[in-house]
Design a protein around this motif. Structure first.
Motif, PDB file in Angstrom:
ATOM      1  N   MET A 163      93.026  14.136  12.838  1.00  0.00           N
ATOM      2  CA  MET A 163      93.476  15.487  13.213  1.00  0.00           C
ATOM      3  C   MET A 163      93.324  15.654  14.720  1.00  0.00           C
ATOM      4  SD  MET A 163      92.060  19.165  11.813  1.00  0.00           S
ATOM      5  CE  MET A 163      92.855  20.690  12.262  1.00  0.00           C
ATOM      6  N   THR A 164      94.414  15.960  15.390  1.00  0.00           N
ATOM      7  CA  THR A 164      94.408  16.081  16.856  1.00  0.00           C
ATOM      8  C   THR A 164      94.114  17.522  17.269  1.00  0.00           C
ATOM      9  OG1 THR A 164      96.046  14.317  17.025  1.00  0.00           O
ATOM     10  CG2 THR A 164      95.719  15.729  18.966  1.00  0.00           C
ATOM     11  N   THR A 165      93.013  17.698  17.982  1.00  0.00           N
ATOM     12  CA  THR A 165      92.614  19.023  18.491  1.00  0.00           C
ATOM     13  C   THR A 165      92.006  18.822  19.883  1.00  0.00           C
ATOM     14  OG1 THR A 165      90.412  18.852  17.510  1.00  0.00           O
ATOM     15  CG2 THR A 165      92.133  19.902  16.172  1.00  0.00           C
ATOM     16  N   PHE A 166      91.699  19.896  20.553  1.00  0.00           N
ATOM     17  CA  PHE A 166      90.962  19.769  21.817  1.00  0.00           C
ATOM     18  C   PHE A 166      90.199  21.054  22.103  1.00  0.00           C
ATOM     19  CE2 PHE A 166      95.091  21.385  23.096  1.00  0.00           C
ATOM     20  CZ  PHE A 166      94.802  22.351  24.059  1.00  0.00           C
ATOM     21  N   GLN A 195     100.114  26.464   7.112  1.00  0.00           N
ATOM     22  CA  GLN A 195     100.464  25.053   6.903  1.00  0.00           C
ATOM     23  C   GLN A 195      99.316  24.134   7.285  1.00  0.00           C
ATOM     24  OE1 GLN A 195     104.075  24.527   9.137  1.00  0.00           O
ATOM     25  NE2 GLN A 195     105.311  25.823   7.781  1.00  0.00           N
ATOM     26  N   LEU A 196      98.637  24.480   8.379  1.00  0.00           N
ATOM     27  CA  LEU A 196      97.498  23.650   8.801  1.00  0.00           C
ATOM     28  C   LEU A 196      96.372  23.680   7.768  1.00  0.00           C
ATOM     29  CD1 LEU A 196      97.244  24.392  12.632  1.00  0.00           C
ATOM     30  CD2 LEU A 196      97.559  22.149  11.584  1.00  0.00           C
ATOM     31  N   LYS A 197      96.065  24.863   7.228  1.00  0.00           N
ATOM     32  CA  LYS A 197      94.994  24.956   6.226  1.00  0.00           C
ATOM     33  C   LYS A 197      95.342  24.172   4.966  1.00  0.00           C
ATOM     34  CE  LYS A 197      94.092  29.297   5.553  1.00  0.00           C
ATOM     35  NZ  LYS A 197      93.343  30.458   4.982  1.00  0.00           N
ATOM     36  N   ALA A 198      96.653  24.202   4.625  1.00  0.00           N
ATOM     37  CA  ALA A 198      97.072  23.452   3.442  1.00  0.00           C
ATOM     38  C   ALA A 198      96.909  21.949   3.660  1.00  0.00           C
ATOM     39  CB  ALA A 198      98.522  23.786   3.093  1.00  0.00           C
ATOM     40  N   LYS A 199      97.122  21.505   4.893  1.00  0.00           N
ATOM     41  CA  LYS A 199      97.014  20.079   5.191  1.00  0.00           C
ATOM     42  C   LYS A 199      95.570  19.643   5.401  1.00  0.00           C
ATOM     43  CE  LYS A 199      98.843  16.549   8.344  1.00  0.00           C
ATOM     44  NZ  LYS A 199      99.717  16.304   9.516  1.00  0.00           N
ATOM     45  N   TRP A 200      94.739  20.545   5.978  1.00  0.00           N
ATOM     46  CA  TRP A 200      93.342  20.207   6.270  1.00  0.00           C
ATOM     47  C   TRP A 200      92.418  21.274   5.654  1.00  0.00           C
ATOM     48  CZ3 TRP A 200      93.064  15.565   8.604  1.00  0.00           C
ATOM     49  CH2 TRP A 200      94.154  15.137   9.357  1.00  0.00           C
ATOM     50  N   PRO A 201      92.414  21.395   4.334  1.00  0.00           N
ATOM     51  CA  PRO A 201      91.621  22.464   3.700  1.00  0.00           C
ATOM     52  C   PRO A 201      90.126  22.324   3.949  1.00  0.00           C
ATOM     53  CG  PRO A 201      92.410  20.902   2.061  1.00  0.00           C
ATOM     54  CD  PRO A 201      93.111  20.548   3.332  1.00  0.00           C
TER      55      PRO A 201
END
Length: 463
Positions: free
Chosen positions: A447-450, A399-405
């Motif tokens: 995109m929220t990451t850390f 799902q993440l890859k689909a949203k942030w390809p």
């Protein structure tokens, strides 16, 4: 005491799969180290389970060096010390555990097992009775309770206890040999020989020695000497001869003390004297035959005591007592001097053995840590998601890859366990700054990451 962990686990399970930790949190800068399994207590439990009692004792002592009131470690050390033949140390450990936990059934059972090795069957039976009243399974203490009954002259109950122990451990050699001796003590030599037969067919050397004593207690001295000569050196047979001749005349309780513990009564006042029965020489197995190695220092229990994976060093025994005991003050002083020297030597050997065990454990730990470091060096990552259920992470990654390809299309997913959740990571990045730069760029895009930095040895695996 379980409320806080349960609440934390419930919270973790209820958290959304993509719940994130703020970028400026302490964890993003210095994540808590993963819990390292295999503390001394769990290592001790594992060693005891596989029968390595010397290692178990070493690890329990390590626990007690920092937690002297740990009842589990005290009881475990007591069982391990008993298994390697140190009855005095075992009694001390169990007594301390009893002071701290007077209603612990396992501790009472341990005290019973230690007490019976001192020859005090009645006191041991009291401890076993207390253990049963506190919920200890009867079968777990049946073998040592059988020995306690034998030491009080109650062969019928002794044999019933041994039979109960064998129901849980069919064919157990030690219990089988004890049962056979008990049958012989009660005068039933045919039953004793039948009980020993399966072990004799396996060429079990201790069983052949047991058969010699079974014949001796029923008065077949010639047969006892013949069996002893088949498995013992001539000098030991000569040493045993006067004792084999005397056993049949003893009371049942005295016979039990003699054949199980090596304790003979003095003719004058029936006072128990020093140990005199030689031990089993250990068999050396070769591809074509089994030969008997040179005898080790004499012990009274001649391999009827529970065996240990790594036996504790045994002290040199005093010279065997003659059939007519000279109990003069000079000889008593000599025996005390020998006993003191033996005790000092045993303490030194025990300390040396424990030091060797500690060194071995430290080497194994260092090797394991080095291997873990090679497989998982210190690295830098970016966490993109997390979830309590590891099985959900592949779907989350899709799902993440689909949203942030553009951001994740060329990346590979990794995961690691952390507290009550599992991290979904990308990387590794060459440096912490590189990982943090990637986090900053993604923040601009929404995109929220850390960033997450793992230490050497922390396991991270491909998803």
């Amino acid at each position: 005491m379980f409320a806080r962990p349960i609440l934390l686990l419930a919270a973790a399970l209820a958290a959304p799969l993509f719940a994130q930790i703020p970028q400026d949190s302490v964890e993003s800068e210095a994540p808590a180290p993963a819990i390292i399994p295999g503390d001394a207590l769990s290592i001790a439990r594992a060693a005891a389970t596989r029968g390595d009692q010397a290692e178990a004792l070493s690890q329990y002592l390590r626990v007690l060096s920092t937690s002297p009131n740990n009842v589990e470690a005290l009881a475990g050390a007591g069982r391990a010390a008993l298994a390697v033949g140190d009855v005095n140390a075992a009694t001390g450990f169990f007594a301390r555990a009893e002071d701290l936990a007077p209603n612990d059934g396992a501790v009472k059972a341990g005290l019973g097992s230690a007490t019976v090795q001192t020859g005090n069957g009645r006191a041991a039976l009291r401890y076993f009775k207390q253990a049963l009243s506190l919920g200890v399974a009867e079968a777990s203490l049946a073998e040592d309770r059988g020995l306690a009954y034998d030491l009080t002259g109650d062969s019928r109950r002794a044999q019933a206890s041994y039979q109960l122990a064998l129901l849980g451990r069919p064919g157990d050699p030690t219990t089988t040999r004890r049962l056979a001796l008990s049958q012989a003590i009660s005068g039933n030599l045919p039953a004793a020989l039948t009980t020993l037969d399966p072990l004799l067919r396996k060429q079990d050397i201790p069983a052949w020695r047991t058969r010699a004593f079974a014949k001796a207690v029923t008065g077949d001295v010639a047969g006892a000497e013949q069996d002893a000569a088949a498995v013992l050196p001539a000098n030991q047979v000569a040493t045993l001869r006067p004792y084999l001749a005397r056993i049949a005349a003893l009371k049942p309780s005295e016979k039990a003390a003699a054949v199980f513990l090596g304790r003979f009564p003095q003719p004058a006042n029936r006072t128990l004297v020093a140990k005199a029965i030689p031990p089993a020489p250990r068999p050396v197995v070769t591809p074509s035959r089994t030969v008997i190695a040179a005898a080790t220092p004499l012990r009274s229990d001649f391999a009827l005591a529970p065996s240990a994976a790594t036996p504790a060093p045994q002290p040199e025994a005093a010279p065997p007592l003659p059939a007519t005991v000279d109990d003069s003050p000079a000889l008593r002083a000599q025996r005390r001097a020998v006993a003191a020297a033996n005790a000092k030597d045993l303490a030194a050997k025990r300390a040396e053995a424990l030091a060797a065990q500690k060194k071995k454990a430290d080497q194994l730990k260092a090797a394991a840590e080095a291997k873990a470091s090679r497989s998982n060096p210190a690295r830098h990552w970016v966490q993109v998601a997390g979830g309590a259920n590891k099985a959900d992470l592949p779907r989350a990654w899709t799902q993440l890859k689909a949203k942030w390809p553009g951001q994740l299309g060329s990346r590979s997913p990794w995961t690691m366990h952390y507290r009550f959740t599992n991290r979904l990571l990308i990387g590794p990045f060459p440096t912490a700054d590189a990982a943090q730069d990637w986090v900053g760029e993604r923040k601009k895009e929404g995109m929220t990451t850390f960033r997450v930095s793992t230490k050497s040895g922390e396991a991270v695996e491909k998803l």
